[in-house]
Write a protein that holds these residues in place. Structure first.
Motif, short mmCIF file in Angstrom:
data_model
loop_
_atom_site.label_atom_id
_atom_site.label_comp_id
_atom_site.label_asym_id
_atom_site.label_seq_id
_atom_site.Cartn_x
_atom_site.Cartn_y
_atom_site.Cartn_z
N SER A 230 0.76 -1.35 0.10
CA SER A 230 0.17 0.03 -0.12
C SER A 230 0.77 1.41 0.04
O SER A 230 1.98 1.33 0.37
CB SER A 230 -1.01 -0.04 1.29
OG SER A 230 -0.25 -0.14 2.47
N MET A 231 0.17 2.41 -0.29
CA MET A 231 0.98 3.73 -0.52
C MET A 231 0.81 4.42 0.82
O MET A 231 -0.03 4.04 1.49
CB MET A 231 0.50 4.32 -1.79
CG MET A 231 -1.03 4.41 -1.85
SD MET A 231 -1.36 5.54 -3.57
CE MET A 231 -3.30 5.30 -3.38
N ARG A 232 1.39 5.51 0.82
CA ARG A 232 1.18 6.35 2.01
C ARG A 232 1.31 7.84 1.63
O ARG A 232 1.56 8.18 0.37
CB ARG A 232 2.59 6.24 3.02
CG ARG A 232 2.81 4.84 3.53
CD ARG A 232 1.58 4.55 4.64
NE ARG A 232 1.72 3.19 5.14
CZ ARG A 232 1.39 2.19 4.70
NH1 ARG A 232 0.84 2.12 3.77
NH2 ARG A 232 1.56 1.05 5.45
N ALA A 233 0.86 8.77 2.57
CA ALA A 233 0.88 10.10 2.14
C ALA A 233 2.12 10.74 2.04
O ALA A 233 2.56 11.69 1.21
CB ALA A 233 0.27 10.96 3.21
N SER A 234 3.25 9.91 2.54
CA SER A 234 4.91 10.28 2.27
C SER A 234 4.87 10.43 0.69
O SER A 234 5.99 11.08 0.06
CB SER A 234 5.61 9.40 2.93
OG SER A 234 5.30 9.27 4.31
N ASP A 235 4.27 9.32 -0.12
CA ASP A 235 4.69 9.30 -1.41
C ASP A 235 4.19 10.64 -2.13
O ASP A 235 4.58 10.75 -3.47
CB ASP A 235 3.72 8.07 -1.94
CG ASP A 235 4.02 6.63 -1.37
OD1 ASP A 235 5.44 6.49 -1.26
OD2 ASP A 235 3.36 5.89 -1.09
N ILE A 236 3.45 11.50 -1.83
CA ILE A 236 2.91 12.57 -2.44
C ILE A 236 4.30 13.45 -2.96
O ILE A 236 4.72 13.77 -4.11
CB ILE A 236 2.03 13.49 -1.80
CG1 ILE A 236 0.60 12.93 -1.77
CG2 ILE A 236 1.91 14.81 -2.51
CD1 ILE A 236 -0.23 13.52 -0.71
N GLY A 237 5.25 13.68 -1.69
CA GLY A 237 6.17 14.36 -1.95
C GLY A 237 7.54 13.51 -2.87
O GLY A 237 8.34 13.93 -3.61
N ILE B 172 -3.94 11.44 -1.85
CA ILE B 172 -3.45 11.30 -2.91
C ILE B 172 -4.20 11.82 -4.16
O ILE B 172 -3.72 12.23 -5.07
CB ILE B 172 -3.32 9.65 -3.01
CG1 ILE B 172 -2.11 9.12 -2.28
CG2 ILE B 172 -2.72 9.28 -4.59
CD1 ILE B 172 -0.69 9.49 -2.50
N LYS B 173 -5.53 11.65 -4.09
CA LYS B 173 -6.65 12.16 -5.18
C LYS B 173 -6.42 13.77 -5.02
O LYS B 173 -6.34 14.32 -6.26
CB LYS B 173 -7.77 11.71 -4.79
CG LYS B 173 -8.14 10.21 -5.22
CD LYS B 173 -9.57 9.70 -4.99
CE LYS B 173 -9.85 8.51 -5.33
NZ LYS B 173 -11.12 8.04 -5.42
N GLY B 174 -6.19 14.37 -3.75
CA GLY B 174 -6.18 15.74 -3.73
C GLY B 174 -4.99 16.20 -4.28
O GLY B 174 -5.01 17.59 -4.75
N ALA B 175 -3.96 15.36 -4.36
CA ALA B 175 -2.62 15.84 -4.88
C ALA B 175 -2.71 15.70 -6.70
O ALA B 175 -1.56 16.01 -7.01
CB ALA B 175 -1.40 15.13 -4.18
#
Length: 336
Positions: free
Chosen positions: A119-126, A148-151
């Protein structure tokens, strides 16, 4: 956001314009690679964005798919990991329980089996935003999916074409991805992605101090150990299948801030969130030597910049493994 990032990529590409040379098609080994056309008629140097290496033969640097970042488990339960040997770049990030997870970047080559996918994490946005990458994942918590969708990040969870379970492995370590299939349904901008790191030439890398062994500790839960073997860096505690190890030419350690993602995992562990923006200490290990510097990243979707007291620092073109070590309780040790 994807269109906005395309504009940024094209502006970056414009800075790499090459002047066309007259004469025949033959080039010598010491000449820069030929430019290639991308969206809007722009020209970019024929180097891969995730390695800085030259594009060979008739290959096109602007692929009909985006960078595909696959989230791979990094515990003993994942053994053997498949597909790391074909990754262009890997980022190792902290997850709950002091463990780590890999974000493996694929663009120049797409393997038919990668995983086990987790699974992915919010850390993945950056981590993925600077190259407008899409994420291949088994899923995510509802809070993470919303962010993730918001980004504006495209992602492919289990159930998407190309993701399936290997019945010979135990759950949840049995999801694998065929990236050649995933790529067929991935939205893409008709342009070469921006460079992930400031790539440079071997001769531009500073001398540094000798360092042939590295231990990157993520704060009491996991330590990744590396040894320089004279040509590259060997991950001494990898879970990769034999013959499928990531060929690290450089190990880049970034000391990062880590916060709380705001929810617990199924085992009631707080989920950490790596903040890959701002600035911090950077340690660049290359050629058996260490150069200390500073990394900076203005925002989550901005590229990483590196510098020393002497000025800007580039990473020699090649395959790079990035360790996002927590600044507060992580550590990096090395020896000659």
């Amino acid at each position: 956001m994807r269109r906005a990032q395309l504009t940024t990529a094209l502006l970056a590409a414009a800075s790499l314009l090459l002047v066309g040379c007259g004469g025949g098609d033959e080039t010598s080994d010491d000449q820069a690679p030929a430019a290639q056309q991308v969206a809007g008629g722009e020209e970019v140097a024929s180097t891969w964005p995730l390695t800085g290496l030259p594009v060979s033969g008739d290959e096109e640097v602007a692929k009909p798919y985006p960078v595909l970042v696959t989230k791979i488990d990094n515990t003993s339960s994942s053994a053997p990991q498949l597909g790391l040997g074909k990754a262009d770049l890997v980022v190792e990030e902290l997850v709950e329980g002091g463990l780590t997870r890999l974000a493996a970047f694929y663009y120049s080559e797409l393997p038919a089996k990668v995983g086990p996918v987790r699974s992915m994490r919010a850390s993945d946005i950056g981590i993925v935003s600077p190259v407008d990458a899409s994420v291949v994942t088994s899923g995510a918590a509802a809070q993470t999916i919303a962010r993730i969708k918001g980004a504006g990040i495209q992602f492919f969870p289990e159930g998407s074409a190309g993701l399936s379970r290997d019945t010979g492995r135990s759950m949840p370590y049995n999801v694998f991805a065929d990236l050649t299939t995933v790529a067929t349904s991935a939205e893409q901008d008709a342009a070469r992605p921006a460079d992930y790191l400031p790539w440079g030439e071997e001769e531009d890398f500073p001398g540094g101090q000798k360092a042939t062994t590295i231990a990157a500790s993520f704060g009491g839960g996991h330590t990744t150990n590396w040894t320089y073997d004279g040509t590259g860096y060997v991950n001494e505690n990898t879970y990769a299948a034999d013959g499928d190890h990531f060929p690290a030419d450089t190990v880049l350690v970034l000391k990062v801030q880590v916060g709380d993602a705001g929810y617990l995992d199924p085992a009631d562990n707080p989920v950490p969130e790596t903040k890959l923006e701002g600035k911090g200490q950077a340690l660049v290990f290359h050629g058996g030597k260490l150069v200390r510097g500073t990394w900076s990243k203005a925002g989550l979707d901005d590229a990483i910049s590196l510098s020393t007291k002497a000025g800007d620092l580039t990473v020699p073109a090649g395959h790079t493994w990035i360790e996002l070590v927590p600044a507060a309780n992580g550590s990096v040790t090395f020896s000659k």
